[in-house]
Design a protein around this motif. Sequence first.
Motif, PDB file in Angstrom:
ATOM      1  N   ARG A  34       0.837  -1.209   0.000  1.00 43.99           N
ATOM      2  CA  ARG A  34       0.000   0.000   0.000  1.00 43.99           C
ATOM      3  C   ARG A  34       0.866   1.252   0.000  1.00 43.99           C
ATOM      4  NH1 ARG A  34      -3.239  -3.182   3.407  1.00 43.99           N
ATOM      5  NH2 ARG A  34      -2.219  -2.353   5.264  1.00 43.99           N
ATOM      6  N   GLU A  37       2.458   1.655  -3.478  1.00 50.05           N
ATOM      7  CA  GLU A  37       1.495   2.138  -4.469  1.00 50.05           C
ATOM      8  C   GLU A  37       1.189   3.615  -4.265  1.00 50.05           C
ATOM      9  OE1 GLU A  37      -1.764  -0.564  -4.035  1.00 50.05           O
ATOM     10  OE2 GLU A  37      -0.692  -2.194  -5.034  1.00 50.05           O
ATOM     11  N   ALA A  38       1.065   4.044  -3.012  1.00 47.19           N
ATOM     12  CA  ALA A  38       0.812   5.461  -2.730  1.00 47.19           C
ATOM     13  C   ALA A  38       1.991   6.309  -3.188  1.00 47.19           C
ATOM     14  CB  ALA A  38       0.553   5.668  -1.241  1.00 47.19           C
ATOM     15  N   GLN A  40       4.106   5.568  -5.575  1.00 52.41           N
ATOM     16  CA  GLN A  40       4.110   5.562  -7.039  1.00 52.41           C
ATOM     17  C   GLN A  40       3.079   6.546  -7.590  1.00 52.41           C
ATOM     18  OE1 GLN A  40       6.007   3.897  -9.398  1.00 52.41           O
ATOM     19  NE2 GLN A  40       7.315   3.484  -7.657  1.00 52.41           N
ATOM     20  N   LYS A  41       1.877   6.555  -7.006  1.00 50.98           N
ATOM     21  CA  LYS A  41       0.838   7.486  -7.457  1.00 50.98           C
ATOM     22  C   LYS A  41       1.295   8.929  -7.279  1.00 50.98           C
ATOM     23  CE  LYS A  41      -3.366   4.799  -6.850  1.00 50.98           C
ATOM     24  NZ  LYS A  41      -4.645   4.706  -6.104  1.00 50.98           N
ATOM     25  N   ALA A  42       1.887   9.221  -6.122  1.00 51.40           N
ATOM     26  CA  ALA A  42       2.363  10.580  -5.857  1.00 51.40           C
ATOM     27  C   ALA A  42       3.473  10.953  -6.835  1.00 51.40           C
ATOM     28  CB  ALA A  42       2.860  10.688  -4.420  1.00 51.40           C
ATOM     29  N   TYR A  44       4.052   9.785  -9.932  1.00 57.17           N
ATOM     30  CA  TYR A  44       3.559  10.007 -11.288  1.00 57.17           C
ATOM     31  C   TYR A  44       2.667  11.234 -11.388  1.00 57.17           C
ATOM     32  CZ  TYR A  44       5.790   5.796 -12.865  1.00 57.17           C
ATOM     33  OH  TYR A  44       6.738   4.864 -13.184  1.00 57.17           O
ATOM     34  N   ALA A  45       1.914  11.538 -10.334  1.00 56.77           N
ATOM     35  CA  ALA A  45       1.114  12.761 -10.334  1.00 56.77           C
ATOM     36  C   ALA A  45       2.026  13.980 -10.393  1.00 56.77           C
ATOM     37  CB  ALA A  45       0.223  12.816  -9.094  1.00 56.77           C
TER      38      ALA A  45
END
Length: 67
Positions: A34, A37-38, A40-42, A44-45
């Motif tokens: 988790r 993934e968080a 990675q999202k941050a 790429y954003a």
Amino acid sequence: MTNETLAHSPRLLTPDQRKARDQARRADAEQAMREHEAAQKAFYANKERLKAERLAREAQARGRQRA
């Protein structure tokens, strides 16, 4: 047996201890996924935000060169 032999013998776990250990490892792995993934999202954003800002600056610079 010597103390050295006892120190290196494998630790025997009861089935309940083994089950608890496996559940704890699984929970730790799920938490790590988790968090990964968080992150990675941050990442790429932020990458997309920076790309948009760069493209906007480049478009503005091209507009100034034409004027």
